[in-house]
Design a protein around this motif. Structure first.
Motif, mmCIF file in Angstrom:
data_model
loop_
_atom_site.group_PDB
_atom_site.id
_atom_site.type_symbol
_atom_site.label_atom_id
_atom_site.label_comp_id
_atom_site.label_asym_id
_atom_site.label_seq_id
_atom_site.Cartn_x
_atom_site.Cartn_y
_atom_site.Cartn_z
ATOM 1 N N GLN A 129 0.047 4.049 5.272
ATOM 2 C CA GLN A 129 -0.136 2.974 6.654
ATOM 3 C C GLN A 129 -1.334 2.302 6.522
ATOM 4 O O GLN A 129 -1.387 1.241 7.470
ATOM 5 C CB GLN A 129 0.205 3.853 7.883
ATOM 6 N N GLY A 130 -2.501 2.639 6.094
ATOM 7 C CA GLY A 130 -3.556 2.263 5.920
ATOM 8 C C GLY A 130 -4.936 2.855 6.135
ATOM 9 O O GLY A 130 -4.576 4.164 5.810
ATOM 10 N N TYR A 131 -5.749 2.601 6.994
ATOM 11 C CA TYR A 131 -6.915 3.352 6.985
ATOM 12 C C TYR A 131 -7.616 3.299 8.393
ATOM 13 O O TYR A 131 -7.473 2.326 9.265
ATOM 14 C CB TYR A 131 -8.114 2.872 6.238
ATOM 15 N N ARG B 236 -7.799 7.847 4.943
ATOM 16 C CA ARG B 236 -6.211 7.386 4.750
ATOM 17 C C ARG B 236 -5.427 8.087 5.595
ATOM 18 O O ARG B 236 -5.406 9.064 6.137
ATOM 19 C CB ARG B 236 -5.822 7.820 3.391
ATOM 20 N N GLU C 192 -5.567 3.197 -5.318
ATOM 21 C CA GLU C 192 -5.885 2.129 -4.379
ATOM 22 C C GLU C 192 -7.268 1.441 -4.799
ATOM 23 O O GLU C 192 -7.541 0.235 -4.123
ATOM 24 C CB GLU C 192 -6.139 2.934 -3.076
ATOM 25 N N LEU D 282 0.796 -1.135 0.198
ATOM 26 C CA LEU D 282 -0.023 -0.142 0.052
ATOM 27 C C LEU D 282 0.648 1.280 -0.097
ATOM 28 O O LEU D 282 0.493 2.293 -0.460
ATOM 29 C CB LEU D 282 -0.746 0.023 1.131
ATOM 30 N N TRP D 283 2.031 1.221 0.854
ATOM 31 C CA TRP D 283 2.791 2.562 0.682
ATOM 32 C C TRP D 283 3.417 2.782 -0.758
ATOM 33 O O TRP D 283 3.342 3.987 -1.000
ATOM 34 C CB TRP D 283 4.073 2.211 1.730
ATOM 35 N N HIS E 161 -8.155 -9.527 3.202
ATOM 36 C CA HIS E 161 -6.873 -8.423 2.998
ATOM 37 C C HIS E 161 -7.116 -7.125 3.021
ATOM 38 O O HIS E 161 -6.191 -6.568 3.761
ATOM 39 C CB HIS E 161 -6.147 -8.953 1.464
ATOM 40 N N ASN E 162 -8.386 -6.679 2.577
ATOM 41 C CA ASN E 162 -8.572 -5.348 2.804
ATOM 42 C C ASN E 162 -8.676 -4.901 4.222
ATOM 43 O O ASN E 162 -8.165 -3.796 4.633
ATOM 44 C CB ASN E 162 -10.017 -4.919 1.912
ATOM 45 N N SER F 241 -7.479 -6.020 6.636
ATOM 46 C CA SER F 241 -6.148 -5.916 7.569
ATOM 47 C C SER F 241 -5.505 -4.670 7.542
ATOM 48 O O SER F 241 -4.551 -4.311 8.227
ATOM 49 C CB SER F 241 -5.142 -7.266 6.916
ATOM 50 N N TYR F 242 -5.959 -3.799 6.367
ATOM 51 C CA TYR F 242 -5.446 -2.446 6.334
ATOM 52 C C TYR F 242 -6.302 -1.321 7.346
ATOM 53 O O TYR F 242 -5.675 -0.279 7.343
ATOM 54 C CB TYR F 242 -5.183 -2.200 4.902
ATOM 55 N N LYS G 224 -6.500 0.077 10.407
ATOM 56 C CA LYS G 224 -5.659 -0.087 11.780
ATOM 57 C C LYS G 224 -6.393 0.484 12.787
ATOM 58 O O LYS G 224 -6.006 -0.080 13.867
ATOM 59 C CB LYS G 224 -4.449 0.897 11.533
#
Length: 279
Positions: free
Chosen positions: A226-228, A221, A72, A14-15, A83-84, A86-87, A89
């Motif tokens: 780093q994620g969401y 974001r 994205e 993602l980074w 998988h989605n 897991s981002y 946070k």
């Protein structure tokens, strides 16, 4: 070609995805194209209190975020729901999804609404309203990557509205992006950032008719890919008067308040004031 590009973005961390997306946004800013022109026009209208330099900085930041939104999409659509998730946070207000049988998610064009849709549906079956694309092949691709598992899509037409009503009756979540141009039917003129805007009435009507809880829902974001952070916030959009125009005004005020917390993450290159001003 579009599918290939989206799949290419799906295999990146993602980074890196957001880094490249940010570069796309910078190119859009430097090239002075349509996206910059519309973003600039909207930001000048909505943030007249800012200096020209401050407005220009916001235009640039918003296009960078828009670029991340483009890159994205492939990362989200061509990876599975877990998988989605897991981002994500941090989640705030998840308990509100289960506190009332009738719940409507108000999802503005803020942050990453695509990941919000998928992660929400992992917790409870969800039907999202969407605007069909004019290109049939592109629309079919869009539906194939969006409508999976417990996430259903309802087109922004009469059949789609009936689908939303059925889902709500079955105590499923329904989600509406009410800050998109609805056309002449099902809309009224309401104030948004001090400007008149053609505004959808469907969400307010459904909330009042079904005595439904309304949750402002957004995935913000985080910096550097780093994620969401996923948020659910109960909001009251129903006026004491019961007048639809006042309900819609309260809805727009709630959306505006969210946007002001992180204005660069709003989709400013969308023609929000279509039908009122000339783009």
């Amino acid at each position: 070609m579009i599918k290939f590009i989206l799949k290419f973005f799906s295999i990146m961390p993602l980074w890196l995805n957001h880094f490249i997306g940010g570069l796309i946004g910078k190119i859009l800013y430097w090239t002075n194209g349509r996206s910059k022109r519309i973003s600039k026009q909207n930001i000048e209208l909505c943030f007249a209190e800012l200096t020209q330099v401050q407005q220009d900085k916001l235009v640039k930041k918003s296009l960078i975020e828009m670029g991340k939104g483009l890159s994205e999409s492939g990362f989200i659509w061509f990876n599975n729901f877990e998988h989605n998730a897991s981002y994500i946070k941090k989640i705030k207000g998840l308990e509100h999804l289960f506190s009332e049988p009738n719940t409507i998610l108000l999802v503005p064009h803020f942050g990453c609404w695509e990941i919000a849709a998928r992660v929400v549906s992992l917790h409870k079956p969800t039907t999202f309203m969407y605007k069909a694309l004019p290109n049939k092949k592109q629309n079919a691709l869009l539906l194939s990557v969006r409508q999976q598992r417990d996430l259903a899509m309802a087109a922004a037409d009469k059949k789609g509205v009936l689908k939303l009503h059925r889902a709500l009756k079955e105590e499923q979540l329904i989600a509406i992006l009410p800050d998109q141009y609805p056309g002449d039917e099902g809309s009224i003129l309401s104030t948004f950032f001090g400007q008149k805007a053609v505004t959808m009435t469907l969400l307010a009507k459904m909330a009042r008719k079904n005595n439904a809880k309304v949750l402002m829902t957004w995935a913000q974001r985080l910096d550097k890919g780093q994620g969401y952070e996923l948020n659910f916030k109960p909001i009251d959009i129903l006026s004491e008067s019961g007048v639809l125009k006042e309900d819609v005004a309260k809805m727009n005020q709630a959306i505006e308040a969210l946007i002001r917390t992180k204005p660069e993450q709003y989709l400013w290159n969308y023609k929000r004031f279509k039908g009122v001003i000339q783009y």
